[in-house]
Design a protein around this motif. Structure first.
Motif, PDB file in Angstrom:
ATOM      1  N   GLU A 192      18.886  23.495 -34.754  1.00 21.19           N
ATOM      2  CA  GLU A 192      19.638  22.389 -35.343  1.00 21.19           C
ATOM      3  C   GLU A 192      18.693  21.380 -35.988  1.00 21.19           C
ATOM      4  OE1 GLU A 192      20.492  23.724 -32.506  1.00 21.19           O
ATOM      5  OE2 GLU A 192      22.674  23.828 -32.322  1.00 21.19           O
ATOM      6  N   ASN A 193      17.558  21.111 -35.322  1.00 20.38           N
ATOM      7  CA  ASN A 193      16.604  20.174 -35.921  1.00 20.38           C
ATOM      8  C   ASN A 193      16.046  20.714 -37.236  1.00 20.38           C
ATOM      9  OD1 ASN A 193      16.866  18.314 -33.898  1.00 20.38           O
ATOM     10  ND2 ASN A 193      15.106  19.009 -32.745  1.00 20.38           N
TER      11      ASN A 193
ATOM     12  N   ASP B 103      18.591  20.120 -39.956  1.00 22.55           N
ATOM     13  CA  ASP B 103      18.602  18.743 -40.451  1.00 22.55           C
ATOM     14  C   ASP B 103      17.576  18.555 -41.556  1.00 22.55           C
ATOM     15  OD1 ASP B 103      19.099  17.237 -37.180  1.00 22.55           O
ATOM     16  OD2 ASP B 103      20.541  17.910 -38.680  1.00 22.55           O
ATOM     17  N   LEU B 104      16.421  19.231 -41.400  1.00 26.82           N
ATOM     18  CA  LEU B 104      15.362  19.055 -42.391  1.00 26.82           C
ATOM     19  C   LEU B 104      15.600  19.886 -43.646  1.00 26.82           C
ATOM     20  CD1 LEU B 104      12.380  19.107 -39.911  1.00 26.82           C
ATOM     21  CD2 LEU B 104      12.926  17.252 -41.434  1.00 26.82           C
TER      22      LEU B 104
ATOM     23  N   ARG C 198      18.568  21.204 -44.797  1.00 29.77           N
ATOM     24  CA  ARG C 198      19.845  21.061 -45.475  1.00 29.77           C
ATOM     25  C   ARG C 198      19.772  20.239 -46.761  1.00 29.77           C
ATOM     26  NH1 ARG C 198      22.658  18.537 -41.670  1.00 29.77           N
ATOM     27  NH2 ARG C 198      23.220  20.375 -40.495  1.00 29.77           N
ATOM     28  N   PRO C 199      19.134  19.029 -46.750  1.00 29.90           N
ATOM     29  CA  PRO C 199      19.081  18.275 -48.011  1.00 29.90           C
ATOM     30  C   PRO C 199      18.330  19.033 -49.111  1.00 29.90           C
ATOM     31  CG  PRO C 199      18.399  16.890 -46.174  1.00 29.90           C
ATOM     32  CD  PRO C 199      18.504  18.274 -45.645  1.00 29.90           C
TER      33      PRO C 199
ATOM     34  N   GLU D 283      20.118  13.109 -28.319  1.00 31.08           N
ATOM     35  CA  GLU D 283      18.810  12.994 -28.943  1.00 31.08           C
ATOM     36  C   GLU D 283      19.001  12.410 -30.341  1.00 31.08           C
ATOM     37  OE1 GLU D 283      17.369  17.055 -29.045  1.00 31.08           O
ATOM     38  OE2 GLU D 283      18.222  17.356 -31.019  1.00 31.08           O
TER      39      GLU D 283
ATOM     40  N   ARG E 136      18.260  12.339 -34.294  1.00 26.70           N
ATOM     41  CA  ARG E 136      17.955  13.418 -35.210  1.00 26.70           C
ATOM     42  C   ARG E 136      17.560  12.905 -36.584  1.00 26.70           C
ATOM     43  NH1 ARG E 136      22.837  15.669 -38.491  1.00 26.70           N
ATOM     44  NH2 ARG E 136      23.122  14.158 -39.371  1.00 26.70           N
ATOM     45  N   TYR E 137      16.935  13.792 -37.347  1.00 25.29           N
ATOM     46  CA  TYR E 137      16.413  13.454 -38.658  1.00 25.29           C
ATOM     47  C   TYR E 137      17.562  13.157 -39.632  1.00 25.29           C
ATOM     48  CZ  TYR E 137      14.308  14.323 -43.253  1.00 25.29           C
ATOM     49  OH  TYR E 137      13.909  14.226 -44.555  1.00 25.29           O
ATOM     50  N   VAL E 138      17.428  12.079 -40.387  1.00 23.63           N
ATOM     51  CA  VAL E 138      18.348  11.771 -41.484  1.00 23.63           C
ATOM     52  C   VAL E 138      17.478  11.596 -42.712  1.00 23.63           C
ATOM     53  CG1 VAL E 138      19.975  10.089 -42.400  1.00 23.63           C
ATOM     54  CG2 VAL E 138      20.024  10.662 -39.983  1.00 23.63           C
ATOM     55  N   ALA E 139      17.802  12.275 -43.815  1.00 23.55           N
ATOM     56  CA  ALA E 139      16.948  12.210 -45.009  1.00 23.55           C
ATOM     57  C   ALA E 139      16.862  10.771 -45.503  1.00 23.55           C
ATOM     58  CB  ALA E 139      17.510  13.116 -46.097  1.00 23.55           C
TER      59      ALA E 139
ATOM     60  N   ARG F 218      22.290  13.398 -32.144  1.00 23.32           N
ATOM     61  CA  ARG F 218      22.943  14.660 -31.794  1.00 23.32           C
ATOM     62  C   ARG F 218      23.361  14.566 -30.339  1.00 23.32           C
ATOM     63  NH1 ARG F 218      19.733  17.870 -33.881  1.00 23.32           N
ATOM     64  NH2 ARG F 218      21.080  18.567 -35.555  1.00 23.32           N
TER      65      ARG F 218
ATOM     66  N   GLU G 280      29.289  20.204 -34.494  1.00 23.31           N
ATOM     67  CA  GLU G 280      28.227  20.953 -35.154  1.00 23.31           C
ATOM     68  C   GLU G 280      28.226  22.407 -34.704  1.00 23.31           C
ATOM     69  OE1 GLU G 280      24.167  20.056 -34.156  1.00 23.31           O
ATOM     70  OE2 GLU G 280      23.579  20.232 -36.249  1.00 23.31           O
TER      71      GLU G 280
END
Lengths: 131, 136
Positions: free
Chosen positions: A105-106, A109-110, A112-113, B49, B51-54, B67, B114
């Protein structure tokens, strides 16, 4: 005064006729590259997040080396996969063993964009070549 | 605001279901790991946790992504699926539409489902796992 238009409908027709072949070719390249990037990202995350008992787990994560496509019945799809391959000693998981493994999942997140941007710019370039 | 604050608000949503007080942290289940009490017939384990957001063009993000994962455990597979349904009803106001939570005065985006792992045998119990994402 006269306005004369010539040649443009033919060029437009020619460019549009190229779109299906270019879509197939560029789509497969995007899937192949982004699946490899996703897989490598997942591996990197699995490696640095690992505890003492999962230190070799990252080696199980692999990815498709080429995109597979299915064409038929008026449509088609291009796809690729990455993730841990099946088999081997089960690692982690379960209610006694702590929070779940979210390495994949992590990595999503990276990646997907990037994947969205790649597909968008490919579609734009099909209709506006060179833009 | 810390993950602990988010954890507390989410456990309130889960304790409002038939799970009642059987919502624990990993390692804090009664009757397990030296904890007092008896192992409950059905319970849920909650973990959070970040999580990464652009980031946007200025290098930052307007919201913090999280998450949420809930492992729902019961003595049989049949019961585990029912407990999974309680978890879903606790976190989604109507099926498919997640609830919004407020932490420290900040309202979150709706909880977005998710992934879900099917109920399977988990040592002497049966458990399934569901993860949601949200942004605060």
């Amino acid at each position: 005064m006269r306005v004369s238009v010539s040649g443009i409908p033919d060029e437009l027709k020619r460019d549009c006729a190229k779109i299906p072949a270019l879509f197939y070719q560029q789509g497969r390249r995007i899937i192949r590259e982004d699946v490899a990037d996703g897989g490598k990202t997942a591996r990197r995350i699995a490696r640095w997040k690992s505890g003492p008992h999962g230190s070799a787990y990252f080696k199980r994560i692999t990815w498709d080396k080429s995109a597979s496509s299915f064409v038929g019945f008026g449509g088609g799809s291009i796809s690729g996969e990455y993730g841990p391959h099946a088999g081997g000693t089960p690692v982690g998981g379960g209610w006694r063993h702590g929070p779940p493994n979210t390495d994949l999942e992590n990595s999503l997140d990276l990646i997907r964009p990037k994947f969205h941007r790649d597909v968008d710019s490919m579609l734009n370039s099909l209709f506006w070549p060179g833009a | 605001m810390s993950e602990q604050d988010v954890w507390l608000v989410l456990s309130d949503l889960l304790t409002a279901t038939p799970l009642d007080s059987a919502v624990y942290d990993y390692g804090k289940v009664p009757g397990e790991s030296g904890n007092a009490g008896q192992l409950p017939a059905a319970f849920a384990l909650l973990s959070i946790e970040r999580r990464y957001v652009a980031p946007n063009r200025s290098g930052g993000t307007d919201r913090t992504g999280y998450r949420v994962s809930v492992r729902f455990v019961a003595d049989t597979a049949f019961n585990a699926r029912i407990v999974g349904g309680w978890v879903r009803d606790g976190l989604e106001s109507t099926p498919g539409r997640g609830k919004r939570i407020t932490v420290d005065g900040v309202e979150s985006t709706p909880l977005t489902h998710e992934s879900t792992t099917a109920v399977e045998k988990d040592e002497d119990r049966f458990s399934g796992l569901v993860t949601y994402t949200l942004a605060l």
